[in-house]
Design a protein around this motif. Structure first.
Motif, mmCIF file in Angstrom:
data_model
loop_
_atom_site.group_PDB
_atom_site.id
_atom_site.type_symbol
_atom_site.label_atom_id
_atom_site.label_comp_id
_atom_site.label_asym_id
_atom_site.label_seq_id
_atom_site.Cartn_x
_atom_site.Cartn_y
_atom_site.Cartn_z
ATOM 1 N N ILE A 122 -8.151 -7.568 -2.964
ATOM 2 C CA ILE A 122 -7.740 -6.497 -2.048
ATOM 3 C C ILE A 122 -8.938 -5.648 -1.631
ATOM 4 O O ILE A 122 -9.210 -5.472 -0.448
ATOM 5 C CB ILE A 122 -6.657 -5.609 -2.688
ATOM 6 C CG1 ILE A 122 -5.399 -6.427 -2.991
ATOM 7 C CG2 ILE A 122 -6.309 -4.443 -1.748
ATOM 8 C CD1 ILE A 122 -4.315 -5.650 -3.708
ATOM 9 N N VAL A 123 -9.677 -5.141 -2.629
ATOM 10 C CA VAL A 123 -10.840 -4.292 -2.345
ATOM 11 C C VAL A 123 -12.089 -5.149 -2.538
ATOM 12 O O VAL A 123 -12.631 -5.243 -3.636
ATOM 13 C CB VAL A 123 -10.867 -3.054 -3.257
ATOM 14 C CG1 VAL A 123 -11.990 -2.105 -2.827
ATOM 15 C CG2 VAL A 123 -9.528 -2.324 -3.214
ATOM 16 N N ARG A 124 -12.519 -5.770 -1.479
ATOM 17 C CA ARG A 124 -13.550 -6.802 -1.536
ATOM 18 C C ARG A 124 -14.912 -6.307 -2.013
ATOM 19 O O ARG A 124 -15.746 -7.096 -2.456
ATOM 20 C CB ARG A 124 -13.700 -7.455 -0.156
ATOM 21 C CG ARG A 124 -12.467 -8.219 0.313
ATOM 22 C CD ARG A 124 -12.280 -9.490 -0.480
ATOM 23 N NE ARG A 124 -11.227 -10.327 0.074
ATOM 24 C CZ ARG A 124 -11.003 -11.575 -0.313
ATOM 25 N NH1 ARG A 124 -11.758 -12.114 -1.249
ATOM 26 N NH2 ARG A 124 -10.030 -12.272 0.216
ATOM 27 N N ALA A 172 4.045 -3.783 -8.900
ATOM 28 C CA ALA A 172 4.244 -4.350 -7.565
ATOM 29 C C ALA A 172 3.044 -3.996 -6.698
ATOM 30 O O ALA A 172 2.563 -2.864 -6.717
ATOM 31 C CB ALA A 172 5.521 -3.799 -6.942
ATOM 32 N N GLY A 173 2.555 -4.973 -5.944
ATOM 33 C CA GLY A 173 1.400 -4.747 -5.086
ATOM 34 C C GLY A 173 1.804 -4.380 -3.672
ATOM 35 O O GLY A 173 2.983 -4.409 -3.314
ATOM 36 N N PRO A 174 0.819 -4.036 -2.834
ATOM 37 C CA PRO A 174 1.097 -3.684 -1.441
ATOM 38 C C PRO A 174 1.426 -4.917 -0.603
ATOM 39 O O PRO A 174 1.005 -6.031 -0.928
ATOM 40 C CB PRO A 174 -0.218 -3.037 -0.981
ATOM 41 C CG PRO A 174 -1.258 -3.681 -1.846
ATOM 42 C CD PRO A 174 -0.611 -3.915 -3.179
ATOM 43 N N ASN A 175 2.168 -4.724 0.465
ATOM 44 C CA ASN A 175 2.572 -5.820 1.342
ATOM 45 C C ASN A 175 1.742 -5.817 2.627
ATOM 46 O O ASN A 175 1.814 -4.865 3.405
ATOM 47 C CB ASN A 175 4.055 -5.702 1.704
ATOM 48 C CG ASN A 175 4.949 -5.599 0.493
ATOM 49 O OD1 ASN A 175 5.657 -4.626 0.314
ATOM 50 N ND2 ASN A 175 4.920 -6.608 -0.354
ATOM 51 N N PRO A 176 0.969 -6.864 2.890
ATOM 52 C CA PRO A 176 0.178 -6.911 4.121
ATOM 53 C C PRO A 176 1.063 -7.074 5.358
ATOM 54 O O PRO A 176 2.108 -7.730 5.318
ATOM 55 C CB PRO A 176 -0.697 -8.157 3.946
ATOM 56 C CG PRO A 176 -0.621 -8.485 2.498
ATOM 57 C CD PRO A 176 0.718 -8.020 2.033
ATOM 58 N N THR A 177 0.629 -6.478 6.443
ATOM 59 C CA THR A 177 1.281 -6.645 7.737
ATOM 60 C C THR A 177 0.202 -6.902 8.784
ATOM 61 O O THR A 177 -0.985 -6.787 8.511
ATOM 62 C CB THR A 177 2.098 -5.397 8.133
ATOM 63 O OG1 THR A 177 1.235 -4.252 8.116
ATOM 64 C CG2 THR A 177 3.248 -5.172 7.157
ATOM 65 N N ARG A 225 -4.460 -9.100 9.737
ATOM 66 C CA ARG A 225 -3.559 -8.721 8.649
ATOM 67 C C ARG A 225 -4.282 -7.876 7.603
ATOM 68 O O ARG A 225 -5.433 -8.147 7.244
ATOM 69 C CB ARG A 225 -2.938 -9.958 7.998
ATOM 70 C CG ARG A 225 -2.198 -10.855 8.985
ATOM 71 C CD ARG A 225 -1.383 -11.912 8.281
ATOM 72 N NE ARG A 225 -0.234 -11.336 7.599
ATOM 73 C CZ ARG A 225 0.923 -11.058 8.190
ATOM 74 N NH1 ARG A 225 1.099 -11.302 9.469
ATOM 75 N NH2 ARG A 225 1.917 -10.551 7.489
ATOM 76 N N SER A 226 -3.596 -6.868 7.093
ATOM 77 C CA SER A 226 -4.164 -5.989 6.071
ATOM 78 C C SER A 226 -3.043 -5.187 5.428
ATOM 79 O O SER A 226 -1.884 -5.253 5.862
ATOM 80 C CB SER A 226 -5.197 -5.034 6.687
ATOM 81 O OG SER A 226 -4.552 -4.030 7.443
ATOM 82 N N MET A 231 -3.475 2.666 2.496
ATOM 83 C CA MET A 231 -3.141 1.983 1.240
ATOM 84 C C MET A 231 -4.381 1.362 0.619
ATOM 85 O O MET A 231 -4.563 1.396 -0.608
ATOM 86 C CB MET A 231 -2.082 0.907 1.484
ATOM 87 C CG MET A 231 -1.641 0.167 0.227
ATOM 88 S SD MET A 231 -0.969 1.263 -1.061
ATOM 89 C CE MET A 231 0.590 1.732 -0.292
ATOM 90 N N HIS A 232 -5.264 0.808 1.450
ATOM 91 C CA HIS A 232 -6.501 0.223 0.938
ATOM 92 C C HIS A 232 -7.333 1.287 0.217
ATOM 93 O O HIS A 232 -7.878 1.051 -0.869
ATOM 94 C CB HIS A 232 -7.309 -0.396 2.085
ATOM 95 C CG HIS A 232 -8.529 -1.135 1.641
ATOM 96 N ND1 HIS A 232 -9.735 -0.508 1.390
ATOM 97 C CD2 HIS A 232 -8.738 -2.456 1.386
ATOM 98 C CE1 HIS A 232 -10.624 -1.400 1.012
ATOM 99 N NE2 HIS A 232 -10.056 -2.589 0.997
ATOM 100 N N GLY A 233 -7.406 2.459 0.808
ATOM 101 C CA GLY A 233 -8.140 3.555 0.194
ATOM 102 C C GLY A 233 -7.525 3.984 -1.120
ATOM 103 O O GLY A 233 -8.255 4.301 -2.084
ATOM 104 N N MET A 234 -6.207 4.013 -1.186
ATOM 105 C CA MET A 234 -5.515 4.393 -2.414
ATOM 106 C C MET A 234 -5.783 3.396 -3.545
ATOM 107 O O MET A 234 -6.039 3.776 -4.688
ATOM 108 C CB MET A 234 -4.004 4.499 -2.148
ATOM 109 C CG MET A 234 -3.603 5.643 -1.239
ATOM 110 S SD MET A 234 -3.850 7.266 -2.022
ATOM 111 C CE MET A 234 -2.515 7.243 -3.220
#
Length: 253
Positions: A122-124, A172-177, A225-226, A231-234
């Motif tokens: 997720i956080v590359r 539970a992880g985040p859902n990409p859209t 997609r992301s 959410m990425h920052g969180m």
């Protein structure tokens, strides 16, 4: 026969397995469990085989889908087994123990276990570029040690594996859209392992079905997609401390 069995949504887990297996043998039969369900077929191993089973770590656990597919598709047949937990430079917590106990219960003869680092899915920026040249040299050396252990008939005991049971609770992880740049090419639809993306409208995701594996993000040719900037920052902030230092690969044998 060497069987390389992976659940590798974004490619990092397979990269680790490729290098490790290269240290054991120049040839292997490759099985990828992170595919659309209709593309999967069961297979059976033999007691003279070696299975190298590599899976990613999500929050210190192995994805439930990866475990269920391994159990439903693979018949161990008494084959020797190396389990590999691939983590994004934070920690593998209970994941390696979970893999060991799962595979032992399936009837594998446990030979070795490896905790290995790959780029965070997720956080590359965490574990960026790993496995790198240093990792590759180390993983190949691990493979050579495993080959020697296989020849000598070594058995790995559960007490050697770090982790706790009962395992930590899986999160539970985040859902990409997809954003407006989505060209509706359908590649994410075809490669989603659980069919969570609407074929008629790939920007629509069934959050009840999505397993947050990030495969759709990694295969999108347009980068559409992301999980979203916020959410990425969180996520990045939540794991920053644990990912601050370069983590090591480990071999248990």
């Amino acid at each position: 026969m060497i069987h390389q069995i992976t659940f590798s949504p974004t490619g990092g887990t397979k990269r680790v397995a490729d290098v490790l297996v290269a240290g054991i043998s120049s040839t292997a039969e490759v099985h990828e469990l992170c595919e659309a369900e209709q593309n999967l077929s069961p297979f059976t191993l033999d007691k003279d085989d070696l299975a190298v089973i590599a899976m990613p770590v999500y929050g210190g656990r192995i994805p439930a889908l990866a475990i269920s597919r391994l159990q439903s598709l693979v018949k161990a047949g008494g084959a020797k087994c190396v389990v590999v937990s691939v983590y994004g430079n934070r920690a593998y917590d209970d994941a390696l123990l979970e893999m060991y106990k799962t595979c032992a219960a399936m009837g594998f003869s446990m030979l070795a276990a490896v905790g290995a680092v790959a780029e965070h899915s997720i956080v590359r920026k965490y574990g960026a570029g790993r496995p790198d040249a240093g990792d590759e040299a180390e993983l190949k050396a691990f493979g050579e040690q495993i080959k020697s252990a296989m020849a000598s008939g070594t058995v790995l005991f559960e007490s050697c594996i770090p982790g706790n049971f009962p395992y930590k609770k899986a999160g539970a992880g985040p859902n990409p859209t997809a954003d407006k740049s989505c060209a509706a090419c359908g590649k994410c639809v075809q490669q989603c392992p659980v069919g969570a993306i609407d074929a008629a409208n790939p920007r629509r995701v069934n959050k009840e079905v999505c397993v947050s594996c990030m495969r759709c993000v990694s295969v999108c040719p347009n980068g559409s997609r992301s999980i979203g900037t916020f959410m990425h920052g969180m996520v990045a902030l939540a794991i920053k401390k644990g990912c601050a230092e370069r983590k090591k690969n480990g071999l248990f044998i």
